[in-house]
Scaffold this motif. Sequence first.
Motif, PDB file in Angstrom:
ATOM      1  N   ASN A  46       1.061  -1.299  -0.122  1.00  0.00           N
ATOM      2  CA  ASN A  46      -0.024   0.116   0.087  1.00  0.00           C
ATOM      3  C   ASN A  46       0.903   1.262  -0.011  1.00  0.00           C
ATOM      4  O   ASN A  46       0.411   2.313  -0.520  1.00  0.00           O
ATOM      5  CB  ASN A  46      -0.955  -0.146   1.293  1.00  0.00           C
ATOM      6  CG  ASN A  46      -2.303  -0.903   0.884  1.00  0.00           C
ATOM      7  OD1 ASN A  46      -3.108  -0.703   0.345  1.00  0.00           O
ATOM      8  ND2 ASN A  46      -2.180  -2.283   1.574  1.00  0.00           N
ATOM      9  N   LEU A  49       1.476   1.699  -3.744  1.00  0.00           N
ATOM     10  CA  LEU A  49       0.257   1.894  -4.706  1.00  0.00           C
ATOM     11  C   LEU A  49       0.033   3.396  -4.232  1.00  0.00           C
ATOM     12  O   LEU A  49      -0.329   4.232  -5.139  1.00  0.00           O
ATOM     13  CB  LEU A  49      -0.701   1.079  -4.062  1.00  0.00           C
ATOM     14  CG  LEU A  49      -0.616  -0.385  -4.533  1.00  0.00           C
ATOM     15  CD1 LEU A  49      -1.687  -1.134  -3.916  1.00  0.00           C
ATOM     16  CD2 LEU A  49      -0.845  -0.382  -6.070  1.00  0.00           C
ATOM     17  N   ASN A  50       0.318   3.813  -2.966  1.00  0.00           N
ATOM     18  CA  ASN A  50      -0.154   5.368  -2.758  1.00  0.00           C
ATOM     19  C   ASN A  50       1.097   6.423  -3.500  1.00  0.00           C
ATOM     20  O   ASN A  50       0.638   7.454  -3.809  1.00  0.00           O
ATOM     21  CB  ASN A  50       0.124   5.602  -1.293  1.00  0.00           C
ATOM     22  CG  ASN A  50      -1.106   4.945  -0.598  1.00  0.00           C
ATOM     23  OD1 ASN A  50      -2.244   4.537  -1.188  1.00  0.00           O
ATOM     24  ND2 ASN A  50      -0.931   4.719   0.757  1.00  0.00           N
ATOM     25  N   ASN A  54      -3.214   8.091 -10.282  1.00  0.00           N
ATOM     26  CA  ASN A  54      -4.573   7.302 -10.275  1.00  0.00           C
ATOM     27  C   ASN A  54      -4.830   6.241 -11.242  1.00  0.00           C
ATOM     28  O   ASN A  54      -5.055   5.280 -10.852  1.00  0.00           O
ATOM     29  CB  ASN A  54      -5.712   8.111 -10.529  1.00  0.00           C
ATOM     30  CG  ASN A  54      -5.717   9.088  -9.250  1.00  0.00           C
ATOM     31  OD1 ASN A  54      -5.528   8.882  -7.921  1.00  0.00           O
ATOM     32  ND2 ASN A  54      -6.318  10.490  -9.523  1.00  0.00           N
ATOM     33  N   TYR A  57      -2.465   3.167 -10.384  1.00  0.00           N
ATOM     34  CA  TYR A  57      -3.054   2.729  -9.011  1.00  0.00           C
ATOM     35  C   TYR A  57      -4.098   1.734  -9.756  1.00  0.00           C
ATOM     36  O   TYR A  57      -4.350   0.595  -9.108  1.00  0.00           O
ATOM     37  CB  TYR A  57      -3.668   3.690  -8.301  1.00  0.00           C
ATOM     38  CG  TYR A  57      -4.235   3.054  -6.959  1.00  0.00           C
ATOM     39  CD1 TYR A  57      -3.557   2.880  -5.807  1.00  0.00           C
ATOM     40  CD2 TYR A  57      -5.388   2.746  -6.759  1.00  0.00           C
ATOM     41  CE1 TYR A  57      -3.860   2.233  -4.750  1.00  0.00           C
ATOM     42  CE2 TYR A  57      -6.087   2.166  -5.859  1.00  0.00           C
ATOM     43  CZ  TYR A  57      -5.248   1.945  -4.600  1.00  0.00           C
ATOM     44  OH  TYR A  57      -5.723   1.497  -3.566  1.00  0.00           O
ATOM     45  N   SER A  61      -3.476  -2.165  -8.641  1.00  0.00           N
ATOM     46  CA  SER A  61      -4.132  -2.587  -7.320  1.00  0.00           C
ATOM     47  C   SER A  61      -4.385  -3.799  -7.248  1.00  0.00           C
ATOM     48  O   SER A  61      -4.833  -4.099  -5.871  1.00  0.00           O
ATOM     49  CB  SER A  61      -5.100  -1.489  -6.863  1.00  0.00           C
ATOM     50  OG  SER A  61      -6.165  -1.500  -8.087  1.00  0.00           O
TER      51      SER A  61
END
Length: 220
Positions: A46, A49-50, A54, A57, A61
């Motif tokens: 995470n 991913l952060n 967008n 992601y 994800s």
Amino acid sequence: MLFYLTTLNLAKVLHKDAPTLKEGETDKQIVAAIEAWKHSDFLCKNYILNGLDNMMYNVYSQVKTTKELWESLEKKYKTEDVGMKKFIVGRFLDYKMVDSKTVTSQVQELQIILHELHAEKMELSESFQVAAIVEKLPLSWKDFKNYLKHKRKEMGLKDLIVRLKIEKDNRFFENKVGKHPMESKANLVEPKANKKRKHFGEGLSQGKNKYKKFVRKCYI
């Protein structure tokens, strides 16, 4: 990102597979190690991913483990790096100088491309850079290019730039005056003083006239 994950003691899950529990095994230490691994994997995945935008992601994800995510991202960016290197090399090889722009400005553009190559860890020797720039000089600089190519003493990049600037200034002067500076200087002739020549006998006759007596008739 890797440094940040290392400081959090999470980098171990990037390259190693998660421990597994064998059938019938009930060792509490192994079970605790697996649970700790899952927790670290969750945090690490995470964090990564952060750090993505967008669009990326949404693509990554769905990846299950941190190792799979990290390997996918490495493959993507390493492929992009290789493509970028090829692009920069292509720009350098295809670059051709033209007469419509000054040579010095085009040399600066080439130096920027060379700097980008060095940033991609593709360093070129200074002698190669000098030879490449000389070879890329425009057609109107053909004579000067041949002069540089036949010089026995090896030049550095700074020396080449100085010579190009001098040649550019000479060409500007030549176009303005109509002659090369050295040529025009050699053709200068000092005007000679005009000396009047006296013809033979001219001075003598003038002397006679100077002392000639005025003769009058006397009437009584």
